[in-house]
Structures are given as structure tokens and as C-alpha cells.
Motif scaffolding. Sequence first.
Motif, PDB file in Angstrom:
ATOM      1  N   GLU A  92       0.856  -1.186   0.000  1.00 34.88           N
ATOM      2  CA  GLU A  92       0.000   0.000   0.000  1.00 34.88           C
ATOM      3  C   GLU A  92       0.890   1.233   0.000  1.00 34.88           C
ATOM      4  OE1 GLU A  92      -2.400  -0.216   3.526  1.00 34.88           O
ATOM      5  OE2 GLU A  92      -4.039  -1.140   2.444  1.00 34.88           O
ATOM      6  N   TRP A  93       0.518   2.225  -0.810  1.00 33.32           N
ATOM      7  CA  TRP A  93       1.300   3.455  -0.838  1.00 33.32           C
ATOM      8  C   TRP A  93       0.685   4.469   0.105  1.00 33.32           C
ATOM      9  CZ3 TRP A  93       1.479   8.632  -1.478  1.00 33.32           C
ATOM     10  CH2 TRP A  93       2.749   9.181  -1.712  1.00 33.32           C
ATOM     11  N   PRO A  94       1.445   5.200   0.884  1.00 29.66           N
ATOM     12  CA  PRO A  94       2.902   5.230   0.921  1.00 29.66           C
ATOM     13  C   PRO A  94       3.480   4.051   1.698  1.00 29.66           C
ATOM     14  CG  PRO A  94       2.023   6.875   2.434  1.00 29.66           C
ATOM     15  CD  PRO A  94       0.865   6.251   1.735  1.00 29.66           C
ATOM     16  N   CYS A  95       4.339   3.302   1.027  1.00 27.61           N
ATOM     17  CA  CYS A  95       4.999   2.149   1.637  1.00 27.61           C
ATOM     18  C   CYS A  95       6.104   2.657   2.574  1.00 27.61           C
ATOM     19  CB  CYS A  95       5.573   1.253   0.551  1.00 27.61           C
ATOM     20  SG  CYS A  95       6.858   2.066  -0.437  1.00 27.61           S
ATOM     21  N   GLN A  96       6.763   1.757   3.254  1.00 22.39           N
ATOM     22  CA  GLN A  96       7.821   2.151   4.197  1.00 22.39           C
ATOM     23  C   GLN A  96       8.927   2.937   3.500  1.00 22.39           C
ATOM     24  OE1 GLN A  96       6.806   2.336   7.011  1.00 22.39           O
ATOM     25  NE2 GLN A  96       7.527   0.642   8.256  1.00 22.39           N
ATOM     26  N   SER A  97       9.313   2.525   2.298  1.00 21.74           N
ATOM     27  CA  SER A  97      10.373   3.233   1.579  1.00 21.74           C
ATOM     28  C   SER A  97       9.919   4.623   1.167  1.00 21.74           C
ATOM     29  CB  SER A  97      10.807   2.440   0.345  1.00 21.74           C
ATOM     30  OG  SER A  97      11.411   1.229   0.742  1.00 21.74           O
ATOM     31  N   ALA A  98       8.671   4.753   0.705  1.00 24.36           N
ATOM     32  CA  ALA A  98       8.143   6.064   0.331  1.00 24.36           C
ATOM     33  C   ALA A  98       8.059   6.968   1.559  1.00 24.36           C
ATOM     34  CB  ALA A  98       6.776   5.918  -0.324  1.00 24.36           C
ATOM     35  N   ARG A  99       7.617   6.426   2.677  1.00 22.53           N
ATOM     36  CA  ARG A  99       7.537   7.213   3.903  1.00 22.53           C
ATOM     37  C   ARG A  99       8.909   7.733   4.319  1.00 22.53           C
ATOM     38  NH1 ARG A  99       3.329   3.884   7.797  1.00 22.53           N
ATOM     39  NH2 ARG A  99       1.562   3.985   6.359  1.00 22.53           N
ATOM     40  N   ALA A 100       9.898   6.866   4.275  1.00 24.89           N
ATOM     41  CA  ALA A 100      11.254   7.276   4.648  1.00 24.89           C
ATOM     42  C   ALA A 100      11.761   8.365   3.708  1.00 24.89           C
ATOM     43  CB  ALA A 100      12.191   6.065   4.630  1.00 24.89           C
ATOM     44  N   ALA A 101      11.533   8.201   2.416  1.00 25.03           N
ATOM     45  CA  ALA A 101      11.982   9.207   1.446  1.00 25.03           C
ATOM     46  C   ALA A 101      11.257  10.531   1.652  1.00 25.03           C
ATOM     47  CB  ALA A 101      11.765   8.688   0.024  1.00 25.03           C
ATOM     48  N   LEU A 102       9.948  10.474   1.933  1.00 23.59           N
ATOM     49  CA  LEU A 102       9.181  11.698   2.172  1.00 23.59           C
ATOM     50  C   LEU A 102       9.655  12.408   3.437  1.00 23.59           C
ATOM     51  CD1 LEU A 102       5.668  10.386   1.171  1.00 23.59           C
ATOM     52  CD2 LEU A 102       6.894  12.272   0.054  1.00 23.59           C
TER      53      LEU A 102
END
Length: 89
Positions: A36-46
Motif C-alpha cells: 500500500e502506498w505510501p509504503c515504508q520506503s516512500a515514507r522514509a523518502a518523504l
Amino acid sequence: MTTSPRPPRPNPGDPAADRPHLPMRPLWGCDTCRAEWPCQSARAALLIEYRDNLVALRVYLSALMAEADAQLSQVNRASDLYRRFLSWV
């Protein structure tokens, strides 16, 4: 106070390790890892990108949450969007 998500450790040789984790619309899954977006990687990047302005991050995510709500309601997929988009910030 909530803790910030830690970026997942990339697996050596994983071609997805360097790819951005962006949402696939209209289902709002991650285009890279299929979570599901935001995934863990997207969250960290954000969190890194908006580290100096978390208010702007919350405004941005609120706008995306509204878009996701409209699109997910068209495909009959219920989800706890607040948890996905804002509770972790």
C-alpha cells in the motif's frame, strides 16, 4: 510522540533498491514494491525530503489522501486512508 519509520534495508543486487517508490493510481499501491502506498520506503523518502517542513508534508499527504479517497471509492476498495497517509507523520 510517534517514531519515524525506518527505511527498509535493501537486499544486495535488488534492482528495486534504487527505484523511487511512487503510487500506482487508481489503486494506490507502490509501483516498486506493490505494498500500500505510501509504503515504508516512500515514507522514509518523504520524511527525508520534507525534514525541514513537516507541515508541508502533511498538507501534501492530505491532498494525496483526498485524491486516493476519490479514486479508491470508484473501484470499491475501502481503506483506512488516515492511517496510510497521515498517522505516521
